[in-house]
Design a protein around this motif. Structure first.
Motif, PDB file in Angstrom:
ATOM      1  N   ALA A  60      -1.958 -30.733  57.109  1.00 13.17           N
ATOM      2  CA  ALA A  60      -1.138 -31.162  55.961  1.00 13.17           C
ATOM      3  C   ALA A  60      -0.569 -29.936  55.250  1.00 13.17           C
ATOM      4  O   ALA A  60       0.610 -29.908  54.867  1.00 13.17           O
ATOM      5  CB  ALA A  60      -1.983 -31.994  54.996  1.00 13.17           C
ATOM      6  N   ALA A  61      -1.393 -28.914  55.093  1.00 12.16           N
ATOM      7  CA  ALA A  61      -0.948 -27.693  54.411  1.00 12.16           C
ATOM      8  C   ALA A  61       0.137 -26.985  55.216  1.00 12.16           C
ATOM      9  O   ALA A  61       1.142 -26.513  54.671  1.00 12.16           O
ATOM     10  CB  ALA A  61      -2.139 -26.761  54.192  1.00 12.16           C
ATOM     11  N   ALA A  62      -0.070 -26.917  56.535  1.00  6.09           N
ATOM     12  CA  ALA A  62       0.904 -26.250  57.410  1.00  6.09           C
ATOM     13  C   ALA A  62       2.243 -26.972  57.352  1.00  6.09           C
ATOM     14  O   ALA A  62       3.307 -26.336  57.283  1.00  6.09           O
ATOM     15  CB  ALA A  62       0.373 -26.226  58.846  1.00  6.09           C
ATOM     16  N   ALA A  63       2.194 -28.313  57.351  1.00  4.94           N
ATOM     17  CA  ALA A  63       3.437 -29.095  57.296  1.00  4.94           C
ATOM     18  C   ALA A  63       4.176 -28.802  55.991  1.00  4.94           C
ATOM     19  O   ALA A  63       5.393 -28.590  55.986  1.00  4.94           O
ATOM     20  CB  ALA A  63       3.117 -30.585  57.419  1.00  4.94           C
ATOM     21  N   ALA A  64       3.422 -28.755  54.895  1.00  2.00           N
ATOM     22  CA  ALA A  64       4.056 -28.493  53.596  1.00  2.00           C
ATOM     23  C   ALA A  64       4.787 -27.148  53.632  1.00  2.00           C
ATOM     24  O   ALA A  64       5.946 -27.043  53.217  1.00  2.00           O
ATOM     25  CB  ALA A  64       3.001 -28.512  52.485  1.00  2.00           C
ATOM     26  N   LEU A  74      -3.032 -34.509  48.172  1.00  2.05           N
ATOM     27  CA  LEU A  74      -2.421 -33.532  47.249  1.00  2.05           C
ATOM     28  C   LEU A  74      -1.350 -32.703  47.958  1.00  2.05           C
ATOM     29  O   LEU A  74      -0.315 -32.353  47.378  1.00  2.05           O
ATOM     30  CB  LEU A  74      -3.516 -32.611  46.694  1.00  2.05           C
ATOM     31  N   LEU A  75      -1.586 -32.388  49.228  1.00  2.00           N
ATOM     32  CA  LEU A  75      -0.662 -31.548  49.999  1.00  2.00           C
ATOM     33  C   LEU A  75       0.531 -32.348  50.528  1.00  2.00           C
ATOM     34  O   LEU A  75       1.378 -31.815  51.233  1.00  2.00           O
ATOM     35  CB  LEU A  75      -1.417 -30.889  51.163  1.00  2.00           C
ATOM     36  N   GLY A  76       0.551 -33.631  50.204  1.00  2.00           N
ATOM     37  CA  GLY A  76       1.740 -34.429  50.493  1.00  2.00           C
ATOM     38  C   GLY A  76       1.709 -35.203  51.798  1.00  2.00           C
ATOM     39  O   GLY A  76       2.720 -35.779  52.197  1.00  2.00           O
ATOM     40  N   ALA A  77       0.546 -35.237  52.469  1.00  2.00           N
ATOM     41  CA  ALA A  77       0.495 -35.984  53.726  1.00  2.00           C
ATOM     42  C   ALA A  77       0.413 -37.488  53.447  1.00  2.00           C
ATOM     43  O   ALA A  77      -0.155 -37.909  52.435  1.00  2.00           O
ATOM     44  CB  ALA A  77      -0.723 -35.555  54.543  1.00  2.00           C
ATOM     45  N   GLU A  78       0.969 -38.257  54.367  1.00  2.00           N
ATOM     46  CA  GLU A  78       0.739 -39.699  54.344  1.00  2.00           C
ATOM     47  C   GLU A  78      -0.548 -39.940  55.130  1.00  2.00           C
ATOM     48  O   GLU A  78      -0.661 -39.509  56.274  1.00  2.00           O
ATOM     49  CB  GLU A  78       1.912 -40.431  55.010  1.00  2.00           C
TER      50      GLU A  78
END
Ligand SMILES: Cc1ncc(COP(=O)(O)O)c(C=O)c1O
Length: 341
Positions: free
Chosen positions: A93-97, A124-128
């Motif tokens: 998730a962090a890498a995608a952000a 929090l990191l914006g993943a679905e």
């Protein structure tokens, strides 16, 4: 032993998206050595919990290559899977952000679904996040996600469990070169490198790197689930595919892969007494925090070997801290028992 061979250049030639602060520190744990007694070897900790990607951990190195590949292929979304407290999922998730990609995570709730630790960070990191009940439910849900995304015109890139495919394993082949440079600077020739092993990508990358860079140490995985026979059978082909990806004709067999399966306890993500003892010792001597799912069990393996007299004071060993910090807060019962026990 040598970092300056053609494989260093080959590792640098793959598409890679910067996600980490490298090199991670290599630090001697002298207080911890003293706590283990007069006959303890030198113990060094390679701090991959400090890779820097949203609380760090071993998946960050793999994701640099996987995201590089995803971007080279024009992907718009990363999809991955794991348990609800997966460190891998959180780092994906962090890498995608950071890479400006969307992220969908399919997570199973076998060991709970409280919105804490990694699961909280995923959101929090914006993943679905799509929760499913059992691990067997993940694949069909992943297939549905891919279908939905493609129908919506997206270009999904699947990051398999733990990022444990040859492209991901490159991250740990590269870590070997980095570590060798640090060992050379300290004039160290350690006997073993300990780390927790699960989906085998770290093991395969380290094993491939160990061959290509001719290291002096044994690459010793401490299992967090499964048996040595099962795990070495999976790690050998993954190591060979990683070697082939790097243009090497070298191969390994399962017998060449070193895995200790004596510290799993009752199963994946179930804390053990020895693992919790190891966590308490390292926190109080070195102020280094471990998790009960991976790193605590791996350190328990190292401690057991030291106590059995496997090494002498003239030896050195390295513990690779693979991260897992956020799952501390999803295992409060085990930590409370440690503190109150
Ligand atoms: C903290 C931590 N250590 C070790 C591992 C095991 O790494 P691998 O899956 O590459 O075997 C993981 C995997 O999720 C992890 O999160």
């Amino acid at each position: 032993m040598g970092t300056e061979n053609k494989y260093g250049a080959k590792l640098n030639a793959f598409p890679r998206f910067a996600l980490t602060f490298l090199p991670t520190p290599l630090v001697r744990a002298t207080n911890f050595e003293r706590a283990l007694g007069d006959r303890a070897p030198q113990i060094w900790i390679k701090r991959d919990d400090m890779t820097g990607l949203a609380y760090g951990g071993n998946k960050s190195r793999k994701l640099e290559y996987l995201v590089g590949d995803a971007l080279a292929k024009g992907a718009t979304v990363l999809i991955s899977e794991g348990a609800a407290q997966s460190n891998h999922a959180r780092q994906t998730a962090a890498a995608a952000a950071l890479a400006g990609l969307s992220c969908v995570l399919v997570l199973d709730t076998r060991r709970g679904s409280d919105l804490t630790g990694n699961l909280l960070l995923d959101r929090l990191l914006g993943a679905e996040v799509r929760l499913v009940e059992g691990s067997a439910d993940r694949n069909p849900e992943m297939a549905r996600v891919v279908e939905e995304l493609e129908a919506a015109g997206e270009r999904p890139y699947l990051v398999p469990t733990g990022g444990s495919v040859p492209i991901g394993a490159l991250g740990y082949a590269n870590c070997v070169a980095e570590l060798l440079g640090q060992l050379e600077a300290e004039s160290l020739r350690p006997k073993r490198l300990y780390f927790p092993t699960g989906s085998q990508g770290t093991q395969a990358g380290l094993a491939a790197g160990a061959l290509l860079f001719e290291v002096p140490f044994e690459v010793r995985g401490v299992a967090v689930e499964g048996t040595t026979a099962e795990l070495t059978a999976a790690a050998a082909p993954l190591t060979n595919e990683t070697l082939a990806l790097l243009g090497s004709a070298l191969t390994v067999s399962p017998d060449d892969i070193s895995i200790d399966d004596q510290h799993v306890g009752d199963g994946y993500a179930i804390p053990t007494e020895n693992g919790m003892e190891a966590i308490g010792m390292l926190a109080r001597t070195e102020a280094v925090v471990l998790d009960p799912v991976y790193t605590g069990k791996a350190l328990a393996g190292l401690i057991a070997d030291v106590r059995e007299g496997t090494f002498g004071p003239e030896d050195a060993i390295v513990f690779l801290h693979t991260g897992g910090g956020p799952s501390v807060f999803a295992n409060l019962d085990a930590y409370t028992a440690l503190l109150e026990g």
